[in-house]
Design an enzyme around this catalytic site. Structure first.
Site, PDB file in Angstrom:
ATOM      1  N   CYS A  79      25.048 -24.159  -1.255  1.00  0.00           N
ATOM      2  CA  CYS A  79      26.440 -24.338  -1.662  1.00  0.00           C
ATOM      3  C   CYS A  79      26.538 -25.356  -2.792  1.00  0.00           C
ATOM      4  O   CYS A  79      25.848 -26.365  -2.797  1.00  0.00           O
ATOM      5  CB  CYS A  79      27.291 -24.842  -0.496  1.00  0.00           C
ATOM      6  SG  CYS A  79      28.150 -23.564   0.377  1.00  0.00           S
ATOM      7  N   HIS A  80      27.446 -25.083  -3.718  1.00  0.00           N
ATOM      8  CA  HIS A  80      27.728 -26.029  -4.787  1.00  0.00           C
ATOM      9  C   HIS A  80      28.720 -27.072  -4.290  1.00  0.00           C
ATOM     10  O   HIS A  80      29.550 -26.788  -3.421  1.00  0.00           O
ATOM     11  CB  HIS A  80      28.346 -25.307  -5.986  1.00  0.00           C
ATOM     12  CG  HIS A  80      27.409 -24.375  -6.655  1.00  0.00           C
ATOM     13  ND1 HIS A  80      27.193 -23.095  -6.208  1.00  0.00           N
ATOM     14  CD2 HIS A  80      26.615 -24.543  -7.741  1.00  0.00           C
ATOM     15  CE1 HIS A  80      26.314 -22.500  -6.994  1.00  0.00           C
ATOM     16  NE2 HIS A  80      25.946 -23.354  -7.938  1.00  0.00           N
ATOM     17  N   ASP A 105      34.308 -31.417  21.859  1.00  0.00           N
ATOM     18  CA  ASP A 105      33.813 -32.754  22.165  1.00  0.00           C
ATOM     19  C   ASP A 105      34.884 -33.611  22.841  1.00  0.00           C
ATOM     20  O   ASP A 105      34.593 -34.348  23.786  1.00  0.00           O
ATOM     21  CB  ASP A 105      33.325 -33.443  20.895  1.00  0.00           C
ATOM     22  CG  ASP A 105      32.806 -34.837  21.168  1.00  0.00           C
ATOM     23  OD1 ASP A 105      31.885 -34.975  22.007  1.00  0.00           O
ATOM     24  OD2 ASP A 105      33.325 -35.798  20.569  1.00  0.00           O
TER      25      ASP A 105
END
Length: 174
Positions: free
Chosen positions: A92-93, A142
């Protein structure tokens, strides 16, 4: 890739007009060169959901989860994930994020999260939207895991599901 190459698979033959952009001719992984592409306004929306016990959903609504405000914490996690996608998805850029919207839909037995990401870059932002959704839902898990555990410490009814890109848009910059 040529579809007349000896040993070419059916998938390769079917997609011969589309080059794989994340691999070299030798099959090595590479980042796509977007240097010559024009900057455009882009938007992507991803969605996913986490299935929970109804009592857990009620505790989220009543802000009775011991770890704190579940949805606020998940929103922060989603935005942080969007901003750091380029660090966790190898090819990914790093793109200029111009906006992130998160929308939680708290239902009787689940929480649905939509993450919309906007950029003015040379490549799309769907991976950023997906990272926002998955991290946001992981934060929910979480935060509520103590309420979701059964007597054996397992999560039989808890599941993250349906993560998908629901839309993407691209338009020229003004």
């Amino acid at each position: 890739m040529s579809d007349d190459r000896e040993g070419a698979s059916a998938d390769e033959a079917a997609g011969a007009s589309e080059e794989l952009t994340h691999t070299t001719e030798d099959g090595d992984v590479q980042m796509v060169d977007v240097g010559a592409k024009e900057r455009t306004a882009r938007r992507a929306v991803a969605r996913g959901e986490i299935r929970l016990d109804e009592s857990t959903v009620e505790a989220i609504r009543a802000d009775e989860i011991g770890k704190g405000d579940v949805l606020t914490t998940a929103r922060i996690g989603a935005v942080q994930a969007v901003k750091h996608t380029w660090e966790t998805i190898p090819m990914c850029h790093q793109i200029p994020i111009t906006n992130v919207d998160t929308d939680f839909d708290v239902r009787a037995d689940r929480v649905v999260l939509d993450v919309a990401v906007e950029t003015t870059g040379k490549t799309g932002c769907e991976m950023e939207a997906l990272e926002g959704v998955t991290t946001g839902l992981n934060v929910v898990w979480d935060m509520v895991k103590a309420a979701e555990k059964d007597a054996e410490g397992q999560y039989p009814g808890t599941a993250i599901e349906g993560v998908e890109v629901v839309s993407k848009e691209k338009r020229a910059l003004d």
